[in-house]
Design a protein around this motif. Structure first.
Motif, short mmCIF file in Angstrom:
data_model
loop_
_atom_site.label_atom_id
_atom_site.label_comp_id
_atom_site.label_asym_id
_atom_site.label_seq_id
_atom_site.Cartn_x
_atom_site.Cartn_y
_atom_site.Cartn_z
N THR A 130 -5.54 -17.61 44.07
CA THR A 130 -6.57 -18.53 44.56
C THR A 130 -7.61 -17.80 45.43
N ILE A 131 -7.18 -16.74 46.11
CA ILE A 131 -8.14 -15.94 46.88
C ILE A 131 -9.11 -15.26 45.92
N LEU A 132 -8.58 -14.69 44.86
CA LEU A 132 -9.41 -13.99 43.88
C LEU A 132 -10.35 -14.96 43.17
N ALA A 133 -9.92 -16.22 43.02
CA ALA A 133 -10.73 -17.21 42.30
C ALA A 133 -11.77 -17.87 43.19
N ASP A 134 -11.76 -17.57 44.48
CA ASP A 134 -12.67 -18.24 45.43
C ASP A 134 -14.08 -17.67 45.28
N ASN A 135 -15.03 -18.53 44.92
CA ASN A 135 -16.40 -18.08 44.69
C ASN A 135 -17.14 -17.71 45.96
N ASN A 136 -16.64 -18.10 47.11
CA ASN A 136 -17.26 -17.69 48.37
C ASN A 136 -16.80 -16.30 48.80
#
Length: 289
Positions: free
Chosen positions: A147-153
Motif C-alpha cells: 500500500t505504501i508503494l501504491a500511494d500516489n502521494n
C-alpha cells in the motif's frame, strides 16, 4: 555553502532525549492506512535509536563522490551479496545528506539493508518510506509494503517504475558504503559554524571553501576531489608531429599550411582541479553562501 539543520539528525543523535520528536512528520498520503504504517516505521526507528547505535557523523555526499560511485557500480554489483554479508557483520549504519534535500538513514544486519527516507521541507523532516533490500541466494530483492508503494502521494509512475525507484535508493546506499570502504576518497570534517581553513586552496577559489554548518553537530563531506591544485614539475618529452598551421599571406588573408613540429621538452604544468559547483537554490539544503 550552507548546510541547514535537519530535525531527524538532531533527534537521532540524541537518544537520551525522551521528549516527543519535534518537526519529524509523516508525508501526506492518499491511502489513509499508510499514515499509521509510516508512524509504525518511525517507532521502529525510535526503538533502534534508543539502543544508541554508532551512527557516526552525518555524511554529505558531493557530486564528485556520486560520480565515483557511478563508475564503480558495475564492479560492486557483481559481488553485492558478499558485500551485504560483510556490511551486516560489521553493523554498517549511517546518516547521508543527499542532493534534493534528502536524508537517508540506513543500517545493515542479517544480510539486509534497512532504509528510512526523509525529505527536508520548511524546517521539517518529512518521512516518505521504509524499505528493506534483502540478499537471498545470491540476489538482492526489495521489500516494501504494497500500500505504501501504491500511494500516489508517495510515488509517481507505473508499479515497475516505483519498484525501480525504491531499489535505486537501496543500491545507492550499498554502493556508497562500498566506495567509502574500498575506494580512495577524500573527507573533510566540517565543525559547527564557519569553516574556512582548507590547506592548498587556490586563492581564486577562496569563496568556494567557506562553509556554514547549522546542523548542530560536525558533518563529514564525502568528496573525491577537494580544493586541490595539480602540480607536475617533471620534464615531459613530446615527440615531433605534423599539424596544420594558420598563416597569413602578403594580402593579409589567412590560410593553413602543413608543417612539422620538431621534438621538444615541456617543463611541467600547474592546473587547478575542478571545484564543486553547488547550486544556489533556496529550496536546497546545501546553498552557496
Amino acid at each position: 555553502m550552507l548546510i541547514k539543520e535537519r530535525p531527524i539528525i538532531s533527534w537521532l543523535l540524541n537518544p537520551n532525549d525522551n521528549k516527543p520528536a519535534q518537526n519529524i512528520v509523516a508525508a501526506n498520503v492518499s491511502l489513509p492506512i499508510n499514515r499509521e504504517l509510516l508512524y509504525a516505521d518511525l517507532r521502529q526507528l525510535n526503538d533502534i535509536r534508543e539502543q544508541n547505535p554508532n551512527w557516526g557523523l552525518p555524511e554529505l555526499v558531493m557530486p564528485s563522490f556520486e560520480e565515483v560511485m557511478r563508475k564503480s557500480e558495475r564492479s560492486f554489483e557483481k559481488i553485492m551479496p558478499d558485500l551485504f554479508s560483510e556490511f551486516s557483520k560489521s553493523d554498517e549504519c549511517g546518516i547521508l545528506l543527499c542532493k534534493g534535500n534528502h536524508t537517508l538513514i540506513y543500517g545493515f544486519g542479517g544480510n539486509e539493508l534497512h532504509l528510512w527516507s526523509f525529505t527536508e521541507q520548511n524546517g521539517k523532516s518529512v518521512f516518505n518510506f521504509y524499505s528493506r533490500n534483502v540478499s537471498v541466494k545470491g540476489h538482492i530483492g526489495v521489500r516494501i509494503v504494497n500500500t505504501i508503494l501504491a500511494d500516489n502521494n508517495l510515488f509517481k509512475g507505473s508499479l515497475e517504475e516505483r519498484q525501480r525507484t525504491v531499489a535505486s535508493v537501496g543500491n545507492f546506499i550499498a554502493s556508497y558504503v562500498a566506495v567509502k570502504k574500498y575506494v580512495k576518497v577524500e573527507t573533510v570534517i566540517i565543525p559547527q559554524g564557519k569553516f574556512t581553513d582548507v590547506d592548498g586552496t587556490p586563492l581564486e577559489y577562496v569563496d568556494k571553501k567557506k562553509v556554514i554548518n547549522n546542523t548542530g553537530q560536525e558533518v563529514i563531506v564525502m568528496d573525491s576531489r577537494w580544493f586541490r591544485k595539480i602540480i607536475n614539475d617533471n620534464d615531459i618529452y613530446v615527440r615531433g608531429f605534423w599539424r596544420m598551421q594558420n598563416k597569413k599571406n602578403e594580402f593579409g588573408e589567412w590560410y593553413k599550411e602543413l608543417i612539422f613540429v620538431d621534438p621538444f621538452v615541456r617543463h611541467g604544468y600547474h592546473r587547478n582541479a575542478i571545484i564543486e559547483d553547488v547550486r544556489d537554490d533556496k529550496d536546497d539544503d546545501t546553498d552557496n553562501e
